[in-house]
Design a protein around this motif. Structure first.
Motif, PDB file in Angstrom:
ATOM      1  N   TYR A 126       1.109  -1.397   0.075  1.00  0.00           N
ATOM      2  CA  TYR A 126      -0.262   0.260   0.479  1.00  0.00           C
ATOM      3  C   TYR A 126       0.771   1.045  -0.120  1.00  0.00           C
ATOM      4  O   TYR A 126       0.571   2.429  -0.709  1.00  0.00           O
ATOM      5  N   MET A 195     -14.220   4.518 -13.667  1.00  0.00           N
ATOM      6  CA  MET A 195     -15.746   5.170 -13.360  1.00  0.00           C
ATOM      7  C   MET A 195     -14.384   6.821 -12.377  1.00  0.00           C
ATOM      8  O   MET A 195     -13.959   7.321 -12.739  1.00  0.00           O
ATOM      9  N   GLU A 196     -16.575   7.786 -12.448  1.00  0.00           N
ATOM     10  CA  GLU A 196     -15.377   8.935 -11.483  1.00  0.00           C
ATOM     11  C   GLU A 196     -15.535   8.311 -10.262  1.00  0.00           C
ATOM     12  O   GLU A 196     -15.835   7.791  -9.781  1.00  0.00           O
ATOM     13  N   PRO A 197     -14.548   9.419  -9.368  1.00  0.00           N
ATOM     14  CA  PRO A 197     -14.439   9.275  -8.539  1.00  0.00           C
ATOM     15  C   PRO A 197     -15.885   8.450  -7.661  1.00  0.00           C
ATOM     16  O   PRO A 197     -16.955   9.173  -7.288  1.00  0.00           O
ATOM     17  N   LEU A 198     -15.580   7.815  -6.804  1.00  0.00           N
ATOM     18  CA  LEU A 198     -17.059   7.452  -5.347  1.00  0.00           C
ATOM     19  C   LEU A 198     -17.189   8.846  -4.781  1.00  0.00           C
ATOM     20  O   LEU A 198     -18.354   8.943  -4.290  1.00  0.00           O
ATOM     21  N   TRP A 199     -15.950   9.135  -4.056  1.00  0.00           N
ATOM     22  CA  TRP A 199     -16.460  10.603  -3.496  1.00  0.00           C
ATOM     23  C   TRP A 199     -14.551  11.029  -3.292  1.00  0.00           C
ATOM     24  O   TRP A 199     -14.269  11.382  -3.591  1.00  0.00           O
ATOM     25  N   VAL A 201     -11.512  13.384  -2.987  1.00  0.00           N
ATOM     26  CA  VAL A 201     -10.939  13.573  -1.414  1.00  0.00           C
ATOM     27  C   VAL A 201     -10.081  14.579  -1.689  1.00  0.00           C
ATOM     28  O   VAL A 201      -9.100  14.597  -3.031  1.00  0.00           O
ATOM     29  N   VAL A 275     -11.497  15.510  -8.046  1.00  0.00           N
ATOM     30  CA  VAL A 275     -10.287  14.733  -9.206  1.00  0.00           C
ATOM     31  C   VAL A 275     -11.109  15.069 -10.465  1.00  0.00           C
ATOM     32  O   VAL A 275     -11.864  13.878 -10.739  1.00  0.00           O
ATOM     33  N   GLN A 546      -7.085   7.816 -18.374  1.00  0.00           N
ATOM     34  CA  GLN A 546      -8.907   8.626 -16.957  1.00  0.00           C
ATOM     35  C   GLN A 546      -9.601   8.526 -18.437  1.00  0.00           C
ATOM     36  O   GLN A 546      -9.803   9.104 -19.949  1.00  0.00           O
TER      37      GLN A 546
ATOM     38  N   LEU B  54      -9.898   0.771  -5.186  1.00  0.00           N
ATOM     39  CA  LEU B  54     -11.006   1.956  -4.620  1.00  0.00           C
ATOM     40  C   LEU B  54      -9.651   3.823  -4.840  1.00  0.00           C
ATOM     41  O   LEU B  54     -10.676   4.486  -4.589  1.00  0.00           O
ATOM     42  N   THR B  55      -8.742   3.560  -4.274  1.00  0.00           N
ATOM     43  CA  THR B  55      -7.819   4.268  -4.013  1.00  0.00           C
ATOM     44  C   THR B  55      -7.545   4.964  -5.907  1.00  0.00           C
ATOM     45  O   THR B  55      -7.365   6.592  -5.744  1.00  0.00           O
ATOM     46  N   ILE B  57      -9.849   4.399  -7.829  1.00  0.00           N
ATOM     47  CA  ILE B  57     -10.890   5.635  -8.913  1.00  0.00           C
ATOM     48  C   ILE B  57     -11.056   6.728  -7.559  1.00  0.00           C
ATOM     49  O   ILE B  57     -11.023   7.398  -8.631  1.00  0.00           O
ATOM     50  N   ASN B  58     -10.385   6.505  -6.583  1.00  0.00           N
ATOM     51  CA  ASN B  58     -10.902   7.865  -5.919  1.00  0.00           C
ATOM     52  C   ASN B  58      -9.838   8.772  -6.261  1.00  0.00           C
ATOM     53  O   ASN B  58     -10.293  10.487  -7.245  1.00  0.00           O
ATOM     54  N   GLN B  60      -8.377   8.950  -8.995  1.00  0.00           N
ATOM     55  CA  GLN B  60      -8.040   7.904 -10.898  1.00  0.00           C
ATOM     56  C   GLN B  60      -7.002   8.707 -11.404  1.00  0.00           C
ATOM     57  O   GLN B  60      -6.106   9.111 -12.166  1.00  0.00           O
TER      58      GLN B  60
END
Lengths: 704, 349
Positions: A126, A195-199, A201, A275, A546, B54-55, B57-58, B60
């Protein structure tokens, strides 16, 4: 399923047996993953991590002992306290990232079991992911990928510590595996729906970045001129504009206050969007140009004069300036078009605006004011500007990166005494004089110039191209550009800073490591440009791949791919990949499986025997089986015996008389023919006894 | 382990496994009998990939997408590799060993790798794990798997598990072997009461025994039940004392070990006594026979004879395990069974 319990049970054993080499790979990977963070991590944290990892390594060597629980807790509390004191409550992505690094460092002290090893593995993977948020250049990508490869090697060593063949075999295995899966990875990368960002950040860094700022003191830009960092890169749809026309406007400073130029009106607040780095897609039209900007953490976009926005992520605001929808916290691509002369010049300046662009401090710089009054008396507005520029051109004004300090009445001492300064000095002074003469004027900050990248495909604009110039309002003509630097040092505008300060020798005088400093050495220049080109393509096509660019690429495929189709397609790719892998291994099983061709023939014969009602016993010789088959089915007795004899003679042939491949092939052919014969004979025999029950074909191969 | 499996799996899964893996002493590992599942570490890794996605995606961030896909593909590649570690491998039960109840009985297995290297294998029977380091392609290695025994009789682990987690430990591939052959577990030796009395009689008995173990007859007063042939009548005529010669190691006089000699004791206990006696006799090289209900072994001496007797004791009254449906052997749950506790005795053997 027994993973967790197992490591619990074996916690004690494994603390001794956690293989040193596996740990070494883990530590190496950690070191590699720290390198992209070095510039943003506090120094104490780096030393702490080195110390903690070193401690763990020495413990592995048996030189020191790992701390007990109390000491460990104490160390943890102390370090977290130090961290909190250092951070002082500011929460940014940087502090979060450094906290993350701190936890990894602390985890070293309690890496005792295989489970801890896996925990570290997850955290480090990570960490590599987090690194990608900050650095996306190709070399950093390679560093991160190598670190992950090291982790995978470490896992291999953990799972098979005494593997013969050692590291080389491990690397080869990993390499082969990566090569095998590469096509699937590429397909997924291309087709996985973005996809579009889910939330939303935030990724706002507290780090100061190199770049222009929204205030200008006379010395600011000359310090920027010592940096060869990239500001942005531009690709033009049509021909590149001439060097002297490459004025990249960034922001306007209209208020002079205590020797500092700043933005008079604050930019209207707009909540940051999600973003969104979609920077337009498709072929560039002739007038369009495409800018890939390095992160600045600001909302300013740089644009040529008279441009219009093409991509969605920039908005045109008043004063012909462009702003992003959210601060540029990572590199960002946007697309604009040169509008040509079509820029509509509003005929009049509103009264508020006129006040704004005529603002001056009430006192100071009396000589400059006198000069302005003098110019105003004998000229119209255009005449004032022309005379002023002529003054710069004719009198001995110097363009220098080493301007003298001018603390009091700086503009006066620049214009009348020292006559040495940088673009910021001259732009400030010119605006002052114009305003004093009643001409609305403003300082524009941005970049000017830019060198061609490798192959002349694009333009690289660096921090040392930062520039300040003046715009003046002429009734009936609108805002016109006035660049005093062009009058004083035409080289700066025609070919860049390097030539302009060539005599002085002050170009990048403090950055010894910069390739640009050695721009006159052809090979360095070439290598640097090639590297930049690779990075540019990487950023445009891989990093910048993207949402919109994906949909654009897809729309070129037949069938009109939308988001949903992409989803289905991705699922299809995954399914197909799994299926192919499965089929492949099944085929390998069926045909490979350490069976020679003889064994396959033998297998077929066994099947035939089973079907004939003679189940094969384990360990039975072919001859014995043939004898039993002969009893059960007398018709095939001869063929079976012959078959068994041939098989025997193959397997029990003396080693001293090797058989040639041709003979082998002959034998095999005869064996197969015999098989077919037996099948036919059995078939015929069965036809003659139609009443007979078919023997159970499922009577296992190895009867108990 | 197999008992754990029993409790962990519902019956139908067990039946399904048993159908898939017929009993055999030789097993070639193929898709038919190989199982593969992610380990707990693999499941967590999957979660990590999800978080990474998820990271990506969020933020981009294409590179995060890329590394996520790469690691996901590596996971699938690892599945292939882990499977290949075992597939094509041939597992043979070479020898099911022998031992005394309560000891570990060694099962010797041969692992022959197929076309691919077999890396980091683990064999496990009942609660024991034996690592088999590495078997290169086309070669074979012998492994001894200790299986703990509790009761005398036939011992056959229901399932021997062979497992690998190589390369990354994120997946495990395994299969079971369900052996046909069974080991023979001798009754645990228990010091027989008669012998105890013999030792009590005099301290000098042990020393008077010559190393060769023959000639020396042990003299002791006559007791009820002594055979009249063994009374030394000459001595009786001289001194009037009934003295019996205990022909400890006289080859000439066959000594019968009799199941019926311990009247009133439990059968398993008697077998334990007999087991001890057999060991004692064979240690001193004596000649003896064994009399079990339904089976008589003629007097003889030597290690082979002793083993034969022990085997007879081990399987007396036991059915040879036959097939799949049978109960597990070697772990009978009879309540009345005397559990051997003389660990010290067994340890000397």
């Amino acid at each position: 399923m027994s993973f967790l319990s197992r490591s619990n049970d074996e916690a004690d054993n494994q603390s001794k047996s956690l293989p040193s080499r596996a740990l070494l790979w883990l530590i190496a990977s950690f070191a590699l993953l720290m390198t992209p963070q070095l510039d943003r991590l506090p120094l104490w944290l780096i030393f702490t991590c080195v110390a903690l990892a070193g401690w763990r390594w020495l413990a592995q060597q048996g030189r020191v002992r790992l701390p007990g629980r109390w000491l460990r807790t104490g160390i943890m509390l102390v370090l977290v306290a130090v961290y909190l004191v250092r951070v002082q409550g500011s929460f940014t992505v940087d502090t979060a990232a450094s906290f993350f690094v701190l936890t990894v460092g602390l985890k070293w002290l309690e890496t005792r079991t295989a489970r801890d090893f896996y925990v570290l593995f997850y955290i480090l993977v990570y960490l590599a992911t987090v690194n990608f948020l900050f650095h996306q250049e190709i070399h950093w990508a390679l560093v991160n990928m190598s670190a992950i490869a090291l982790l995978l090697i470490g896992l291999q060593v953990l799972n098979a510590p005494e593997l013969p063949g050692g590291m080389k075999a491990g690397w080869r295995r990993l390499g082969v595996m990566l090569l095998k899966v590469l096509p699937v990875v590429v397909l997924l990368f291309v087709f996985f729906p973005r996809m579009e960002p889910l939330w939303s950040v935030p990724l706002v860094s507290g780090q100061a970045r190199t770049g222009i700022s929204d205030t200008m003191r006379p010395g600011d830009i000359s310090s920027l001129a010592q940096s060869s960092e990239r500001a942005f890169r531009v690709t033009f749809g049509g021909p590149m504009p001439a060097y002297r026309n490459r004025y990249w406007r960034g922001l306007i400073l209209d208020t002079l206050d205590d020797g500092t130029w700043r933005q008079g009106t604050n930019a209207p607040f707009r909540s940051p969007g999600r973003v969104n780095i979609d920077g337009g897609v498709g072929e560039l039209q002739p007038r369009e140009y495409d800018v890939l900007m390095e992160p600045t953490d600001q909302r300013w976009a740089f644009a040529l004069e008279g441009s219009v926005a093409v991509s969605d992520n920039v908005i045109k605001e008043s004063d012909d300036l462009f702003r992003f929808r959210r601060p540029a916290d990572s590199s960002i691509r946007y697309r604009l078009a040169r509008g040509g002369a079509a820029a509509p010049a509003n005929a009049t300046l509103g009264p508020g605006e006129a006040d704004r662009y005529l603002q001056l401090p009430p006192t100071g710089n009396r000589k400059a004011r006198a000069l302005a009054a003098d110019l105003k008396r004998s000229n119209n507005d255009i005449g004032v500007i022309r005379t002023l520029l002529n003054r710069f051109r004719e009198q001995p004004y110097y363009y220098t990166l080493r301007p003298p300090k001018m603390p009091n009445d700086g503009i006066d001492s620049l214009l009348f005494d020292e006559k040495r300064g940088f673009c910021a000095h001259y732009a400030g002074a010119t605006t002052f004089v114009l305003r004093a003469a009643g001409i609305p004027a403003r300082v524009v900050v941005g970049y000017q110039g830019g060198e061609s990248g490798a192959g002349d495909e694009y333009l690289i604009v660096r921090q040392y191209d930062a520039h300040a110039w003046v715009e003046a309002w002429i009734e009936g003509r609108g805002w016109i550009r006035v660049d005093p630097t062009a009058a004083i040092a035409p080289d700066r505008i025609e070919s860049g800073l390097r030539d302009a300060v060539a005599d002085e020798g002050s170009f990048l005088e403090n950055s010894w490591g910069s390739a640009q400093k050695y721009g006159d050495v052809a090979i360095i220049q070439w290598a640097s440009l090639q590297l930049d080109r690779i990075n540019y393509q990487w950023q445009r096509w891989v990093v910048g791949y993207q949402g919109q660019s994906q949909l654009n690429l897809m729309s070129r495929l037949p069938g009109g791919f939308g988001m949903r189709e992409l989803g289905y397609f991705t699922a299809g790719i995954v399914g197909a990949a799994l299926l192919i892998a499965g089929l492949f291994s099944a085929l390998q099983m069926r045909w490979g499986l350490s069976r020679g061709r003889y064994q396959r023939v033998l297998g077929a014969w066994y099947q035939l025997c089973v079907r004939a009602g003679v189940p094969v016993r384990h360990g039975e010789t072919p001859a014995a089986l043939a004898a039993r088959l002969a009893v059960a089915e007398p018709v095939v007795a001869d063929s079976a015996r012959l078959f068994a004899r041939m098989i025997n003679s193959h397997y029990y042939r003396p080693q001293t008389t090797p058989q040639s491949p041709q003979d082998d092939a002959e034998d095999l052919k005869r064996l197969r023919r015999l098989l077919v014969t037996m099948k036919r004979q059995l078939h015929r025999a069965r036809k003659k006894r139609p009443g007979m029950l078919r023997p159970n074909p499922y009577s296992g191969k190895h009867s108990d | 382990m197999s008992r754990l499996i029993r409790s962990r799996f519902p019956n139908w899964i067990n039946n399904w496994i048993n159908r898939r893996i017929p009993r055999a002493d030789v097993q070639v590992l193929t898709q038919r009998n190989l199982f593969i599942l992610p380990t707990a570490a693999g499941v967590v890794f999957g979660l990590l990939l999800l978080i990474m996605l998820l990271t990506g995606i969020n933020y981009q961030n294409s590179l995060i997408y890329l590394v996520t896909f790469l690691l996901g593909a590596v996971f699938v590649g690892a599945m292939h590799q882990t499977h290949r570690n075992l597939s094509g491998l041939e597992l043979t039960l070479v020898q099911a060993g022998e031992g005394f109840a309560g000891d570990d009985v060694i099962f010797r297995l041969r692992v022959a790798a197929g076309k691919d290297d077999a890396i980091a294998l683990t064999l496990s029977g009942d609660e024991r794990e034996v690592p088999v380091a590495h078997v290169p392609a086309g070669q074979s290695a012998d492994v001894s798997l200790p299986v703990p025994s509790v009761f005398r009789g036939y011992l056959r682990p229901d399932r021997i598990r062979i497992e690998t987690r190589f390369p990354f430990g994120l997946l495990k591939a395994w299969t079971w072997m369900r052996p046909v052959a069974s080991a023979v577990v001798f009754p645990r030796p228990i010091v027989a009461p008669e012998a105890i009395s013999a030792v009590d009689d005099g301290e000098q008995t042990a020393s008077s025994r010559s190393p060769e173990g023959n000639d020396h007859a042990e003299l002791r007063p006559w007791r009820d039940g002594d055979m009249s042939q063994r009374v030394m009548w000459k001595r009786f005529a001289r001194s009037g004392q009934m003295v019996v010669a205990d022909w400890e190691a006289d080859k000439g006089s066959p000594h019968w070990l009799d199941f019926n000699a311990f009247a009133g004791t439990d059968h398993e206990l008697r077998l334990g006594y007999l087991s001890w006696l057999v060991l004692e006799r064979s240690k001193s090289g004596a000649r003896f026979g064994l009399n079990l209900p339904g089976q008589v072994i003629d007097p003889d001496s030597g290690p082979a004879h002793a083993t034969r007797c022990l085997r007879a004791l081990a399987v007396w009254g036991e059915e040879k395990p036959r097939d799949t449906s049978a109960a597990q052997h070697g772990s009978r749950k009879r309540a009345d069974i005397h559990k051997p506790e003389e660990a010290t005795l067994g340890a000397q053997l």
